[in-house]
Design a protein around this motif. Structure first.
Motif, PDB file in Angstrom:
ATOM      1  N   ARG A  73       0.706  -1.316   0.100  1.00  0.00           N
ATOM      2  CA  ARG A  73      -0.057   0.278  -0.111  1.00  0.00           C
ATOM      3  C   ARG A  73       0.681   1.373  -0.041  1.00  0.00           C
ATOM      4  O   ARG A  73       0.655   2.163  -0.832  1.00  0.00           O
ATOM      5  CB  ARG A  73      -0.790  -0.090   1.331  1.00  0.00           C
ATOM      6  N   VAL A  74       1.735   1.304   1.025  1.00  0.00           N
ATOM      7  CA  VAL A  74       2.395   2.612   1.259  1.00  0.00           C
ATOM      8  C   VAL A  74       3.643   2.695  -0.020  1.00  0.00           C
ATOM      9  O   VAL A  74       4.076   3.807  -0.328  1.00  0.00           O
ATOM     10  CB  VAL A  74       3.169   2.621   2.473  1.00  0.00           C
ATOM     11  N   GLY A  75       4.109   1.541  -0.764  1.00  0.00           N
ATOM     12  CA  GLY A  75       5.129   1.487  -1.678  1.00  0.00           C
ATOM     13  C   GLY A  75       4.609   2.188  -2.927  1.00  0.00           C
ATOM     14  O   GLY A  75       5.187   3.100  -3.547  1.00  0.00           O
ATOM     15  N   LYS A  76       3.256   1.817  -3.377  1.00  0.00           N
ATOM     16  CA  LYS A  76       2.605   2.381  -4.133  1.00  0.00           C
ATOM     17  C   LYS A  76       2.451   3.801  -3.916  1.00  0.00           C
ATOM     18  O   LYS A  76       2.568   4.677  -5.050  1.00  0.00           O
ATOM     19  CB  LYS A  76       1.139   1.391  -4.473  1.00  0.00           C
ATOM     20  N   ASP A  77       1.801   4.308  -2.890  1.00  0.00           N
ATOM     21  CA  ASP A  77       1.673   5.848  -2.811  1.00  0.00           C
ATOM     22  C   ASP A  77       2.834   6.452  -2.797  1.00  0.00           C
ATOM     23  O   ASP A  77       2.925   7.484  -3.490  1.00  0.00           O
ATOM     24  CB  ASP A  77       1.130   5.681  -1.127  1.00  0.00           C
ATOM     25  N   LEU A  78       3.928   5.975  -2.134  1.00  0.00           N
ATOM     26  CA  LEU A  78       5.460   6.733  -2.227  1.00  0.00           C
ATOM     27  C   LEU A  78       5.599   6.819  -3.680  1.00  0.00           C
ATOM     28  O   LEU A  78       6.274   7.903  -4.027  1.00  0.00           O
ATOM     29  CB  LEU A  78       6.367   5.959  -1.352  1.00  0.00           C
ATOM     30  N   SER A  79       5.662   5.869  -4.424  1.00  0.00           N
ATOM     31  CA  SER A  79       6.054   5.661  -5.971  1.00  0.00           C
ATOM     32  C   SER A  79       5.093   6.910  -6.684  1.00  0.00           C
ATOM     33  O   SER A  79       6.020   7.473  -7.591  1.00  0.00           O
ATOM     34  CB  SER A  79       5.925   4.553  -6.501  1.00  0.00           C
ATOM     35  N   GLN A  80       4.058   6.777  -6.408  1.00  0.00           N
ATOM     36  CA  GLN A  80       3.337   7.969  -7.190  1.00  0.00           C
ATOM     37  C   GLN A  80       3.403   9.175  -6.915  1.00  0.00           C
ATOM     38  O   GLN A  80       3.673  10.135  -7.748  1.00  0.00           O
ATOM     39  CB  GLN A  80       1.626   7.381  -7.004  1.00  0.00           C
ATOM     40  N   ARG A  81       3.654   9.621  -5.587  1.00  0.00           N
ATOM     41  CA  ARG A  81       3.754  10.926  -5.162  1.00  0.00           C
ATOM     42  C   ARG A  81       5.296  11.265  -5.386  1.00  0.00           C
ATOM     43  O   ARG A  81       5.368  12.428  -5.654  1.00  0.00           O
ATOM     44  CB  ARG A  81       3.279  11.016  -3.640  1.00  0.00           C
ATOM     45  N   LEU A  82       6.184  10.399  -5.158  1.00  0.00           N
ATOM     46  CA  LEU A  82       7.621  11.074  -5.341  1.00  0.00           C
ATOM     47  C   LEU A  82       8.169  10.852  -6.891  1.00  0.00           C
ATOM     48  O   LEU A  82       8.858  11.710  -7.297  1.00  0.00           O
ATOM     49  CB  LEU A  82       8.504  10.134  -4.488  1.00  0.00           C
ATOM     50  N   GLY A  83       7.352  10.083  -7.791  1.00  0.00           N
ATOM     51  CA  GLY A  83       7.399   9.930  -8.932  1.00  0.00           C
ATOM     52  C   GLY A  83       8.868   9.258  -9.242  1.00  0.00           C
ATOM     53  O   GLY A  83       9.767   9.436 -10.011  1.00  0.00           O
ATOM     54  N   CYS A  84       9.151   8.135  -8.350  1.00  0.00           N
ATOM     55  CA  CYS A  84      10.410   7.371  -8.266  1.00  0.00           C
ATOM     56  C   CYS A  84      10.128   5.915  -8.285  1.00  0.00           C
ATOM     57  O   CYS A  84       9.216   5.467  -7.692  1.00  0.00           O
ATOM     58  CB  CYS A  84      11.515   7.893  -7.075  1.00  0.00           C
ATOM     59  N   MET A  85      11.227   5.333  -8.403  1.00  0.00           N
ATOM     60  CA  MET A  85      11.275   3.831  -8.332  1.00  0.00           C
ATOM     61  C   MET A  85      11.326   3.460  -6.729  1.00  0.00           C
ATOM     62  O   MET A  85      12.001   4.219  -6.195  1.00  0.00           O
ATOM     63  CB  MET A  85      12.153   2.909  -8.907  1.00  0.00           C
ATOM     64  N   VAL A  86      10.394   2.444  -6.134  1.00  0.00           N
ATOM     65  CA  VAL A  86      10.361   2.213  -4.697  1.00  0.00           C
ATOM     66  C   VAL A  86      10.676   0.723  -4.635  1.00  0.00           C
ATOM     67  O   VAL A  86      10.042  -0.040  -5.361  1.00  0.00           O
ATOM     68  CB  VAL A  86       9.107   2.512  -3.901  1.00  0.00           C
ATOM     69  N   PHE A  87      11.702   0.088  -4.040  1.00  0.00           N
ATOM     70  CA  PHE A  87      11.748  -1.082  -3.722  1.00  0.00           C
ATOM     71  C   PHE A  87      11.555  -1.561  -2.506  1.00  0.00           C
ATOM     72  O   PHE A  87      12.255  -0.997  -1.252  1.00  0.00           O
ATOM     73  CB  PHE A  87      13.515  -1.526  -3.926  1.00  0.00           C
ATOM     74  N   ALA A  88      10.934  -2.661  -2.069  1.00  0.00           N
ATOM     75  CA  ALA A  88      10.763  -3.156  -0.600  1.00  0.00           C
ATOM     76  C   ALA A  88      11.446  -4.578  -0.602  1.00  0.00           C
ATOM     77  O   ALA A  88      10.883  -5.416  -1.398  1.00  0.00           O
ATOM     78  CB  ALA A  88       9.317  -3.402  -0.408  1.00  0.00           C
ATOM     79  N   VAL A  89      12.305  -4.538   0.457  1.00  0.00           N
ATOM     80  CA  VAL A  89      13.210  -5.781   0.386  1.00  0.00           C
ATOM     81  C   VAL A  89      12.748  -6.728   1.661  1.00  0.00           C
ATOM     82  O   VAL A  89      12.029  -6.086   2.429  1.00  0.00           O
ATOM     83  CB  VAL A  89      14.706  -5.637   0.549  1.00  0.00           C
ATOM     84  N   GLU A  90      13.116  -7.873   1.557  1.00  0.00           N
ATOM     85  CA  GLU A  90      13.414  -8.747   2.718  1.00  0.00           C
ATOM     86  C   GLU A  90      14.681  -8.998   3.222  1.00  0.00           C
ATOM     87  O   GLU A  90      15.533  -9.235   2.449  1.00  0.00           O
ATOM     88  CB  GLU A  90      12.601 -10.207   2.189  1.00  0.00           C
TER      89      GLU A  90
END
Length: 300
Positions: free
Chosen positions: A53-70
């Motif tokens: 949820r927050v990864g999509k929101d951050l990518s859209q608002r910041l206009g950048c690629m967002v990577f969520a790791v394990e």
């Protein structure tokens, strides 16, 4: 394919260090995204799916690629016999270098929650690693350890280890639901409980290593080193993971620090108060060099 969710289980491998573990990740945005990429690092028992949820929101608002790791010993990432903070920081450096290579960016913005927060402070305060980081964000975690062992978390781990796994996933969830709190059931257990090909429950994390390492992970101090870049500490006022007594140490280690505080969240701010989480990150990254505090705050 959904351009906002490029790959549900991309893994990377680095040839730079034989000790670096492969880290599974989710990617939000696409290669046409501009700006500094953002990497999200979860805490203990955290999975890449926690960030959708927050990864999509951050990518859209910041206009950048967002990577969520394990992290190592979690989910689709490599399993290992140990998981110290220097080891996890080294894993993350390899992943950062892969992101830099595919995006063409020299630096990344780096976020870490809980155990992941301590990992990113380890990384950022290591001189040879720090130049990779443009802005640092730490979610509800101190660089210092705690005398309090948080027995309820350790008890939860012991219950998970002792569980008879010759059952279905739903049966294991029901059994553990009678032994651990609802918060820990959903934050620790659910995301790490899968099924094998025969429909039997199985853990997707390395429970034995986590059990052996837990006290170290909570009590370890990162007391030395300084990160000179812009830094945001997000704090849940009632969680106890970022005590007011640690503020002076944080300010010494991170001289360009800002604080953002919410009273509407437990330790998992990104899940409990996602609007505050996203808003405070976006506000910080828009004006990272301006000192001062952000968001709904009652000073730490």
């Amino acid at each position: 394919m959904n351009s906002k969710l490029l790959n549900v289980a991309r893994r990377f491998g680095s040839s730079n260090s034989t000790s670096q573990m492969m880290l599974a990740n989710l990617t939000f945005g696409n290669m046409r995204s501009s700006g500094t990429p953002l990497i999200l690092v979860p805490g203990l028992f955290g999975t890449k799916e926690n960030w959708i949820r927050v990864g999509k929101d951050l990518s859209q608002r910041l206009g950048c690629m967002v990577f969520a790791v394990e992290n190592r010993n979690h989910g689709g990432s490599s399993m290992a016999p140990s998981m110290t903070y220097p080891e996890m920081a080294d894993d993350l450096v390899g992943f950062i270098d892969w992101v830099r290579k595919i995006t063409g960016e020299d630096q990344v913005n780096l976020h870490g929650h809980s155990m992941g927060g301590k990992t990113v402070t380890q990384l950022a305060t290591t001189p040879e690693y720090a130049p990779r980081i443009k802005n640092l964000i730490v979610e509800d975690m101190s660089p210092l350890g705690y005398p309090l062992k948080r027995a309820e978390y350790l008890d939860c781990i012991k219950h998970m280890i002792a569980t008879d796994m010759n059952k279905t996933r739903s049966e294991v969830m029901a059994e553990l639901g009678e032994k651990v709190s609802k918060v820990l059931l959903y934050q620790f257990v659910r995301g790490n409980l899968g099924e094998d090909v025969n429909g039997k429950a199985q853990w997707t994390c390395n429970l034995n290593v986590i059990d052996e390492t837990y006290i170290y992970l909570l009590s370890h101090d990162i007391r030395f080193g300084v990160f000179e870049g812009p830094t945001l500490f997000q704090r849940a006022s009632g969680s106890g993971f970022l005590p007011a007594a640690h503020k002076n140490r944080v300010e010494k280690m991170f001289p360009m620090v800002k604080f953002a505080e919410t009273a509407w969240s437990n330790h998992w701010i990104h899940a409990d108060d996602p609007k505050f989480f996203v808003d405070s990150i976006c506000e910080f990254l828009e004006e990272p060099n301006e000192l001062g505090d952000l968001g709904r705050k009652a000073m730490i």
